[in-house]
Design a protein around this motif. Structure first.
Motif, PDB file in Angstrom:
ATOM      1  N   LEU A   1      62.541 154.340  14.257  1.00 34.01           N
ATOM      2  CA  LEU A   1      61.632 153.434  14.660  1.00 34.01           C
ATOM      3  C   LEU A   1      60.842 153.082  13.467  1.00 34.01           C
ATOM      4  O   LEU A   1      60.263 153.991  12.856  1.00 34.01           O
ATOM      5  CB  LEU A   1      60.833 153.814  15.782  1.00 34.01           C
ATOM      6  CG  LEU A   1      61.643 154.003  17.103  1.00 34.01           C
ATOM      7  CD1 LEU A   1      60.583 154.699  18.210  1.00 34.01           C
ATOM      8  CD2 LEU A   1      62.292 152.973  17.639  1.00 34.01           C
ATOM      9  N   THR A   2      60.252 151.823  13.294  1.00 32.02           N
ATOM     10  CA  THR A   2      59.403 151.509  12.536  1.00 32.02           C
ATOM     11  C   THR A   2      57.966 152.488  12.331  1.00 32.02           C
ATOM     12  O   THR A   2      57.691 152.841  11.282  1.00 32.02           O
ATOM     13  CB  THR A   2      58.828 150.207  12.611  1.00 32.02           C
ATOM     14  OG1 THR A   2      60.125 149.333  12.216  1.00 32.02           O
ATOM     15  CG2 THR A   2      57.690 149.544  11.862  1.00 32.02           C
ATOM     16  N   PRO A   3      57.427 152.805  13.557  1.00 37.63           N
ATOM     17  CA  PRO A   3      56.140 153.693  13.344  1.00 37.63           C
ATOM     18  C   PRO A   3      56.668 155.026  12.716  1.00 37.63           C
ATOM     19  O   PRO A   3      55.794 155.713  12.303  1.00 37.63           O
ATOM     20  CB  PRO A   3      55.712 153.756  14.912  1.00 37.63           C
ATOM     21  CG  PRO A   3      56.338 152.485  15.566  1.00 37.63           C
ATOM     22  CD  PRO A   3      57.828 152.198  14.887  1.00 37.63           C
TER      23      PRO A   3
ATOM     24  N   ASN B   1      78.086 152.129  15.947  1.00 36.81           N
ATOM     25  CA  ASN B   1      77.084 151.081  15.760  1.00 36.81           C
ATOM     26  C   ASN B   1      76.643 150.714  14.466  1.00 36.81           C
ATOM     27  O   ASN B   1      76.814 151.668  13.538  1.00 36.81           O
ATOM     28  CB  ASN B   1      76.042 150.875  16.897  1.00 36.81           C
ATOM     29  CG  ASN B   1      74.968 151.880  16.678  1.00 36.81           C
ATOM     30  OD1 ASN B   1      74.896 152.672  15.809  1.00 36.81           O
ATOM     31  ND2 ASN B   1      74.081 152.075  17.875  1.00 36.81           N
ATOM     32  N   TYR B   2      75.746 149.747  14.295  1.00 39.17           N
ATOM     33  CA  TYR B   2      74.943 149.521  12.906  1.00 39.17           C
ATOM     34  C   TYR B   2      74.135 150.729  12.419  1.00 39.17           C
ATOM     35  O   TYR B   2      73.933 150.901  11.288  1.00 39.17           O
ATOM     36  CB  TYR B   2      74.238 148.272  13.164  1.00 39.17           C
ATOM     37  CG  TYR B   2      73.170 148.334  13.868  1.00 39.17           C
ATOM     38  CD1 TYR B   2      73.276 147.871  15.370  1.00 39.17           C
ATOM     39  CD2 TYR B   2      71.770 148.365  13.856  1.00 39.17           C
ATOM     40  CE1 TYR B   2      72.303 147.855  16.213  1.00 39.17           C
ATOM     41  CE2 TYR B   2      70.812 148.356  14.568  1.00 39.17           C
ATOM     42  CZ  TYR B   2      71.068 147.659  15.824  1.00 39.17           C
ATOM     43  OH  TYR B   2      70.131 147.771  16.702  1.00 39.17           O
ATOM     44  N   MET B   3      73.823 151.744  13.354  1.00 38.95           N
ATOM     45  CA  MET B   3      73.053 152.956  12.946  1.00 38.95           C
ATOM     46  C   MET B   3      73.910 153.887  12.086  1.00 38.95           C
ATOM     47  O   MET B   3      73.512 154.577  11.152  1.00 38.95           O
ATOM     48  CB  MET B   3      72.403 153.181  14.353  1.00 38.95           C
ATOM     49  CG  MET B   3      71.391 152.646  14.862  1.00 38.95           C
ATOM     50  SD  MET B   3      70.063 151.772  13.940  1.00 38.95           S
ATOM     51  CE  MET B   3      68.955 150.980  15.077  1.00 38.95           C
TER      52      MET B   3
ATOM     53  N   GLY C   1      71.640 141.237  16.733  1.00 36.55           N
ATOM     54  CA  GLY C   1      72.668 141.792  17.490  1.00 36.55           C
ATOM     55  C   GLY C   1      72.360 143.289  18.091  1.00 36.55           C
ATOM     56  O   GLY C   1      73.169 144.120  18.448  1.00 36.55           O
ATOM     57  N   ASP C   2      71.217 143.523  17.932  1.00 37.15           N
ATOM     58  CA  ASP C   2      70.464 144.843  18.753  1.00 37.15           C
ATOM     59  C   ASP C   2      70.834 144.783  20.009  1.00 37.15           C
ATOM     60  O   ASP C   2      70.884 145.931  20.576  1.00 37.15           O
ATOM     61  CB  ASP C   2      69.133 144.801  18.222  1.00 37.15           C
ATOM     62  CG  ASP C   2      68.684 144.739  16.757  1.00 37.15           C
ATOM     63  OD1 ASP C   2      68.149 145.863  16.241  1.00 37.15           O
ATOM     64  OD2 ASP C   2      68.756 143.658  16.200  1.00 37.15           O
ATOM     65  N   VAL C   3      70.729 143.554  20.602  1.00 32.86           N
ATOM     66  CA  VAL C   3      70.757 143.553  21.879  1.00 32.86           C
ATOM     67  C   VAL C   3      72.341 143.752  22.725  1.00 32.86           C
ATOM     68  O   VAL C   3      72.610 144.229  23.713  1.00 32.86           O
ATOM     69  CB  VAL C   3      70.126 142.163  22.695  1.00 32.86           C
ATOM     70  CG1 VAL C   3      71.131 140.857  22.492  1.00 32.86           C
ATOM     71  CG2 VAL C   3      69.789 142.477  24.128  1.00 32.86           C
TER      72      VAL C   3
END
Ligand code: DHB
Length: 392
Positions: free
Chosen positions: A106-108, A305-307, A255-257
């Motif tokens: 995550l960003t944070p 997936n993209y991760m 596309g995250d959804v």
């Protein structure tokens, strides 16, 4: 103070001393240690596991020795908590003496680790965190994932050409969601559309019902959605149970959804959903087909997936950088990551040598059923997209 806390205190103090002197802790011989800071428990655990599986797959397919040095992973769970991410990154640098950091779901979490990477001069490969500004948080960051503005502008251009003139945006209320909302609006309105309402929902455990009711009341042609990986299934179920599909409101988004890890569990409500994104497991290239097959084989049939692709490509970037430096770490390794161009399972990519950010194709895709399974089927492409979000 119990012993555990005291120990953490000592580790933190030792960390601060090393960080303050700026002494690089990188050995130039022996194994190359890669510290993966990942969310492996909590709501974003699936993302952390995809990244780890992707990184490990690179070594399975290409060997675990790079430039004569064996690669060794040090994997620690940040639980999705920024303080924990920072603490484990410090431990990795100070105690484990990692040569490279990576991960950051995550960003944070990426923002919390940035000062550790900068002060210890440890190259850090961002494998998720997609807010534009993340890359500016440390000169030692290299991003192999994506940015939300990159993935929002494709569908923002596609929609007005395809009968979608009015949209309500619905995004998770933090960095990447706000980036998605603003960049979508800017490009959609420049392309002739109008955003009627911008809704931001809580990041953790969101109940979408009241927000979906608001969307329904606005009667837009479509709702544009950004939610971080893993949250889409619940959203889809509520989208259907609130009757938005029956009311003729279309669903578009990044596309995250409709990400590949969860897409098959969504059922027919996902059919026809159009998104723009940099990766689909259905991307029809030989590189991707081989990648998907190898990933499934190594992970009990699970789809990448993209991760997973970012974990895999992160190790590719590291491997070629190590070859270029003859196994040296630190700043030379960082410099050798900049400017790399290669064919990823997602398509051609480049690490921009100035911004250290990823330049990649963004595909427009529609969810279709293929051989009994749901896939994001690509039907259009914007080539070599640089992050359009800087300066938003
Ligand atoms: C971020 C996290 C995600 O899981 C995702 O899909 C996109 C962005 C983030 O926090 O930056």
């Amino acid at each position: 103070m119990n012993f555990r806390y005291r120990l953490h205190g000592l580790v933190a103090i030792a960390g601060l001393l090393v960080l303050a002197t700026g002494a690089p802790a990188h050995a130039q011989t022996g194994p190359v240690k890669v510290g993966l800071v990942l969310s492996l428990t909590g709501p974003f655990a699936a993302t952390g596991k995809q990244i780890e599986a992707g990184a490990r797959l690179y070594l399975t397919r290409h060997g675990d020795t790079m430039a004569g040095r064996k690669i060794e992973f040090v994997v620690k769970d940040d639980g999705g908590l920024p303080d924990q991410a920072k603490r484990i990154a410090q431990e990795m640098v100070v105690n484990d003496k990692v040569d490279v950091l990576g991960g950051f779901v995550l960003t944070p979490l990426a923002l919390a680790v940035a000062p550790v990477a900068s002060q210890s001069k440890t190259p850090a490969i961002v494998m998720s965190a997609g807010t534009s500004s993340v890359i500016d948080a440390s000169p030692f960051f290299v991003r192999v994932s994506f940015t939300l503005p990159q993935n929002s502008v494709g569908v923002a251009e596609w929609a007005p050409r395809n009968g979608i003139k009015s949209v309500v945006t619905l995004v998770s209320d933090y960095g990447p969601g706000i980036d998605a909302e603003l960049s979508f609006k800017k490009r959609f309105e420049a392309s002739g559309g109008a955003v009627k309402e911008a809704i931001r929902v809580p990041v953790r455990n969101p109940d979408f019902s009241p927000f979906l009711q608001k969307v329904r009341d606005e009667k837009p042609d479509a709702v544009f959605v950004f939610l971080p990986a893993g949250v889409g299934t619940q959203f889809m179920k509520q989208f259907a149970s609130r009757g938005l599909d029956k009311a003729g409101i279309r669903l578009i988004g990044t596309g995250d959804v409709t990400e590949d890890d969860i897409l098959n569990d969504m059922g027919d409500v996902a059919l026809g959903v159009v998104t723009s994104h940099h990766y689909s497991a259905a991307h029809p290239s030989p590189e991707n087909q081989a990648f998907v097959e190898a990933f499934k084989k190594a992970n009990g049939g699970k789809r990448p997936n993209y991760m997973a692709v970012a974990g895999y490509d992160g190790m590719r970037v590291l491997s070629h950088a190590l070859k270029a430096t003859g196994g040296k770490g630190g700043e030379p390794l960082l410099n050798a990551m900049k400017g790399q161009s290669f064919d990823s399972p997602r398509g051609p990519v480049q690490i921009d040598p100035q911004t250290r950010d990823i330049v990649q194709n963004v595909y427009i895709r529609r969810v279709e059923r293929k051989e009994g399974e749901l896939y994001n089927v690509e039907f259009d492409v914007m080539k070599a997209v640089r992050d359009p979000g800087r300066g938003n």
